[in-house]
Write an enzyme that holds these catalytic residues in place. Structure first.
Site, PDB file in Angstrom:
ATOM      1  N   GLU A  76       0.834  -1.222   0.000  1.00 28.94           N
ATOM      2  CA  GLU A  76       0.000   0.000   0.000  1.00 28.94           C
ATOM      3  C   GLU A  76       0.858   1.258   0.000  1.00 28.94           C
ATOM      4  O   GLU A  76       0.486   2.271   0.594  1.00 28.94           O
ATOM      5  CB  GLU A  76      -0.928   0.021   1.218  1.00 28.94           C
TER       6      GLU A  76
HETATM    7  C1  LIG Z   1       2.878  -9.762   0.105  1.00 33.10           C
HETATM    8  C2  LIG Z   1       2.641  -8.621  -0.830  1.00 33.10           C
HETATM    9  C3  LIG Z   1       1.341  -8.292  -1.175  1.00 33.10           C
HETATM   10  C4  LIG Z   1       1.107  -7.243  -2.084  1.00 33.10           C
HETATM   11  N1  LIG Z   1      -0.176  -6.999  -2.513  1.00 33.10           N
HETATM   12  C5  LIG Z   1      -0.357  -6.161  -3.578  1.00 33.10           C
HETATM   13  C6  LIG Z   1      -1.639  -6.065  -4.219  1.00 33.10           C
HETATM   14  O1  LIG Z   1      -2.623  -6.683  -3.804  1.00 33.10           O
HETATM   15  N2  LIG Z   1      -1.743  -5.281  -5.324  1.00 33.10           N
HETATM   16  C7  LIG Z   1      -0.678  -4.591  -5.831  1.00 33.10           C
HETATM   17  O2  LIG Z   1      -0.844  -3.912  -6.835  1.00 33.10           O
HETATM   18  N3  LIG Z   1       0.541  -4.643  -5.229  1.00 33.10           N
HETATM   19  C8  LIG Z   1       0.726  -5.416  -4.125  1.00 33.10           C
HETATM   20  N4  LIG Z   1       1.966  -5.505  -3.543  1.00 33.10           N
HETATM   21  C9  LIG Z   1       3.052  -4.710  -4.063  1.00 33.10           C
HETATM   22  C10 LIG Z   1       3.469  -3.589  -3.116  1.00 33.10           C
HETATM   23  O3  LIG Z   1       2.468  -2.618  -3.031  1.00 33.10           O
HETATM   24  C11 LIG Z   1       4.822  -3.044  -3.617  1.00 33.10           C
HETATM   25  O4  LIG Z   1       5.783  -4.063  -3.362  1.00 33.10           O
HETATM   26  C12 LIG Z   1       5.204  -1.747  -2.971  1.00 33.10           C
HETATM   27  O5  LIG Z   1       4.347  -0.726  -3.373  1.00 33.10           O
HETATM   28  C13 LIG Z   1       6.659  -1.337  -3.320  1.00 33.10           C
HETATM   29  O6  LIG Z   1       6.942  -1.464  -4.676  1.00 33.10           O
HETATM   30  P1  LIG Z   1       8.259  -2.269  -5.127  1.00 33.10           P
HETATM   31  O7  LIG Z   1       8.246  -3.565  -4.435  1.00 33.10           O
HETATM   32  O8  LIG Z   1       8.318  -2.283  -6.609  1.00 33.10           O
HETATM   33  O9  LIG Z   1       9.469  -1.421  -4.549  1.00 33.10           O
HETATM   34  P2  LIG Z   1      10.206  -0.180  -5.271  1.00 33.10           P
HETATM   35  O10 LIG Z   1       9.187   0.761  -5.782  1.00 33.10           O
HETATM   36  O11 LIG Z   1      11.200  -0.712  -6.219  1.00 33.10           O
HETATM   37  O12 LIG Z   1      10.950   0.501  -4.045  1.00 33.10           O
HETATM   38  C14 LIG Z   1      12.184   0.002  -3.507  1.00 33.10           C
HETATM   39  C15 LIG Z   1      12.635   0.946  -2.376  1.00 33.10           C
HETATM   40  O13 LIG Z   1      12.888   2.253  -2.905  1.00 33.10           O
HETATM   41  C16 LIG Z   1      12.133   3.232  -2.216  1.00 33.10           C
HETATM   42  N5  LIG Z   1      11.700   4.277  -3.154  1.00 33.10           N
HETATM   43  C17 LIG Z   1      11.140   4.116  -4.373  1.00 33.10           C
HETATM   44  N6  LIG Z   1      10.871   5.318  -4.916  1.00 33.10           N
HETATM   45  C18 LIG Z   1      11.250   6.246  -4.029  1.00 33.10           C
HETATM   46  C19 LIG Z   1      11.225   7.674  -3.982  1.00 33.10           C
HETATM   47  N7  LIG Z   1      10.687   8.391  -4.979  1.00 33.10           N
HETATM   48  N8  LIG Z   1      11.709   8.303  -2.885  1.00 33.10           N
HETATM   49  C20 LIG Z   1      12.194   7.596  -1.848  1.00 33.10           C
HETATM   50  N9  LIG Z   1      12.249   6.251  -1.830  1.00 33.10           N
HETATM   51  C21 LIG Z   1      11.782   5.588  -2.897  1.00 33.10           C
HETATM   52  C22 LIG Z   1      10.933   2.469  -1.632  1.00 33.10           C
HETATM   53  O14 LIG Z   1      10.390   3.125  -0.492  1.00 33.10           O
HETATM   54  C23 LIG Z   1      11.573   1.122  -1.285  1.00 33.10           C
HETATM   55  O15 LIG Z   1      12.214   1.215  -0.041  1.00 33.10           O
HETATM   56  C24 LIG Z   1       2.205  -6.504  -2.598  1.00 33.10           C
HETATM   57  C25 LIG Z   1       3.505  -6.822  -2.203  1.00 33.10           C
HETATM   58  C26 LIG Z   1       3.737  -7.872  -1.354  1.00 33.10           C
HETATM   59  C27 LIG Z   1       5.158  -8.233  -1.012  1.00 33.10           C
END
Ligand SMILES: Cc1cc2nc3c(=O)[nH]c(=O)nc-3n(C[C@H](O)[C@H](O)[C@H](O)COP(=O)(O)OP(=O)(O)OC[C@H]3O[C@@H](n4cnc5c(N)ncnc54)[C@H](O)[C@@H]3O)c2cc1C
Length: 596
Positions: free
Chosen positions: A442
């Protein structure tokens, strides 16, 4: 592990004694039509029974079994289908939903209490009703009348469940770069093609249909976040008479293996020219999805408190039972080989810290829910706009602060058990694993902090912050003649001043330094959250003071003593945070990439 018991006494205290929710409901005529204190109380009672007696007993075994994927079909752990049917039979999916389409129209202040019990008893399972309720909200707010009539009744009832499909392998935080495409058809539908990952409950065997809300790009969409549209894509197509038609061309490619919430299906979803329908306007999908996400964000914050409450219940029981060493002041139970560990100051520190965050957090989520109710139901424009401002400001705090502290609390609960907290038997390690995701999904907590500091505080030039500061200030003012409360109010006023000074400082820094917001945001959110919970504990003290005299149960005196601990030991953390924040971004940005 102690079996989870819904903390109904505490929930009622928060809802009725700290907040006087019935007075709020009565002040909102459109809400008052649907809820009265008797109905609310019956709902709480029933929610307590279902979560304690049906969902909690499944939690451990379901974590062991997990979900199984075979040829695209997902089988849920034993007991989940029956438990889901219980949720459907009770209409729990639609508790806060629009009565026009079969929802019950209950206030968020009440729904939030149900959500806490749901998530505390079984977080992996609880995600299904939570996502369905959020999906309903987005369709209700942005869908066409036809979509609403066709889908909402079965979604509110829970006969069909909902999923939100945003994330792609290369796009999580930055949804502006998603690749999923939607091609318009002549009949007004769209063909949706792409791969989504990490989709919670994207596929399962508990509901007759699964309604995916999918973010995708239209052929002529502008680049970035302004080119994203939202589509409703059902697993089974729905005929005009409402019956289920053929299977849509979407499938679950695999399930993720993960650290916690193992009993929930986290799916890779493949859409291959799957038929979908636009929700809201073209290229405005992100805004429409935010309706759902804001709802979910408070819900995720509540997951943090729920897990911490479950951990606290167990840790408290263990601390009374486990005997190790003697109390520093001499034997307390000389007839035993040692004293129960609750005599040790450090064990008390852990239990009181957990109480500080759980009970303060419960009050805070109820406080945010209260603003959500006003924002949704007030007829007076000014009152509604004011509440909308509060919701915008407080939602990222609720999501991030309550989940960060939720993990802290669960780790402390585990620590109370010593080595027994690390092994499987007592359930504490599962709570730590389960609650960890709440800091990530989220929108990560880092992104919540940027939203608070950048968009809400700096973006409004402090206007939204002032709404909160005025609310706390008014409480201090109104209660200044209450002598017993005054010491708390004085400390709260000093904390508020500290937060206001830092707020102004960062707003000024941001004018000169583009890294100022990012460098300040996480510590700022912590400072904000600690102060907000300080405000909640002052409200708790006020409610308890008026009832503590003659209280032989220890309930109210326990609240007063816990508040003292919060003010003595947790609220002062704001001093260190404020000092660190003033240093700005220099030390954070000084290293070159190689120097890391
Ligand atoms: C168990 C599980 C359930 C989930 N359920 C859903 C679901 O139902 N539907 C759905 O759509 N998604 C879902 N997700 C996905 C989840 O919402 C994302 O994993 C999350 O939003 C982070 O995206 P990412 O993993 O690509 O990390 P990234 O976006 O690659 O981020 C990596 C790191 O970089 C930081 N970062 C990125 N951009 C910035 C910035 N501009 N400034 C500062 N820091 C930054 C982030 O905070 C993080 O620490 C789920 C994930 C998991 C693991």
């Amino acid at each position: 592990m102690a079996d989870y018991q819904a903390p109904l006494r505490d929930i009622r205290f928060t809802l009725y004694e700290v907040f006087d929710a019935p007075a709020l409901w009565a002040s909102l005529p459109r809400l008052a039509e649907h809820v009265d204190p008797e109905t609310a109380d019956a709902i709480l009672e029933e929610a307590g029974k279902i979560t304690s007696a049906v969902l909690a007993p499944l939690n451990r075994e379901a974590d062991e079994q997990g979900c199984k994927w075979v040829n695209g079909e997902v089988t849920t752990p034993e007991g989940f289908r029956e438990a889901y049917q219980t949720i459907v039979d009770g209409g729990w999916n639609g508790l806060g939903g629009n009565p026009e389409f079969g929802g019950m129209g209950m206030p968020k202040t009440l729904v939030a209490q149900f959500e806490e019990m749901l998530q505390a008893s079984n977080m992996a399972f609880g995600l299904a009703p939570m996502l369905t309720a959020g999906a309903c909200l987005a369709v209700d707010a942005h869908g066409s009348q036809e979509l609403k009539e066709k889908y909402l009744p079965n979604m509110y009832s829970g006969v069909w469940s909902g999923a939100m499909d945003l994330t792609e392998p290369h796009a999580g935080t930055d949804l502006g770069i998603i690749r999923t495409k939607a091609q318009p058809n002549d009949d007004g539908s769209y063909d949706v093609t792409g791969t989504k990952i990490f989709i919670t409950w994207g596929e399962h065997d508990m509901a007759g249909n699964i309604i995916h809300l999918v973010l995708a790009k239209l052929p002529d969409a502008p680049k970035g976040p302004k080119g994203i549209s939202l589509f409703l894509v059902p697993k089974f197509l729905v005929n005009d008479d409402g019956s289920l038609g053929e299977r849509n061309t979407l499938s679950c490619g695999s399930l993720e293996k993960k650290m916690g919430i193992k009993a929930s299906a986290t799916c890779v979803m493949n859409f291959d020219n799957a038929k979908g329908w636009l929700v809201g306007e073209p290229n405005k999908g992100l805004a429409a999805m935010f309706t759902m996400m804001n709802y979910e964000r408070l819900g995720v914050g509540i997951q943090g408190i729920g897990a911490a409450e479950a951990s606290l219940q167990s840790a408290r029981e263990y601390a009374l039972d486990r005997i190790q060493s003697r109390a520093p002041t001499g034997a307390q139970q000389p007839e035993k080989a040692a004293d129960p560990i609750i005599v040790h100051p450090d064990v008390r520190r852990m239990l009181l810290t957990m109480k500080g965050y759980v009970e303060g957090g419960r009050a805070f989520s109820t406080y945010v829910a209260q603003w959500l109710d006003v924002a949704k139901y007030a007829d007076d424009d000014a009152r509604r706009e004011h509440a909308e401002g509060m919701v915008a400001l407080l939602t990222p705090v609720a999501k991030a602060f309550l989940t960060d502290r939720g993990l802290d609390a669960c780790v402390m609960g585990q620590q109370v058990f010593g080595g027994h907290g690390y092994v499987r038997e007592w359930g504490q390690e599962q709570l730590v694993r389960d609650v960890r995701i709440t800091q990530i999904y989220e929108g990560t907590n880092g992104i919540q902090a940027l939203d608070l500091m950048g968009r809400k505080v700096v973006g409004s030039k402090g206007r939204l912050y002032e709404l909160f500061a005025e609310d706390v200030g008014a409480f201090i003012e109104e209660n200044s003649s209450n002598a017993a409360l005054r010491p708390y109010l004085e400390t709260l006023a000093a904390s508020l001043e500290r937060l206001s000074d830092v707020t102004e400082h960062v707003i000024n820094q941001a004018e000169r330094d583009p890294d100022a917001v990012g460098a300040a945001s996480v510590d700022y959110l912590d400072l904000f959250g600690l102060t907000a919970l300080g405000y909640m504990w002052a409200k708790i003290v006020k409610a308890a003071l008026s009832r503590a005299q003659g209280d032989t149960s220890g309930f109210y005196t326990g609240k007063l003593k816990s508040a003292q601990f919060y003010y003595d030991r947790l609220l002062p953390k704001t001093v260190a945070l404020a000092e660190g924040l003033r240093s700005g971004s220099d030390s954070m940005m000084a290293l070159t990439a190689e120097e890391f």
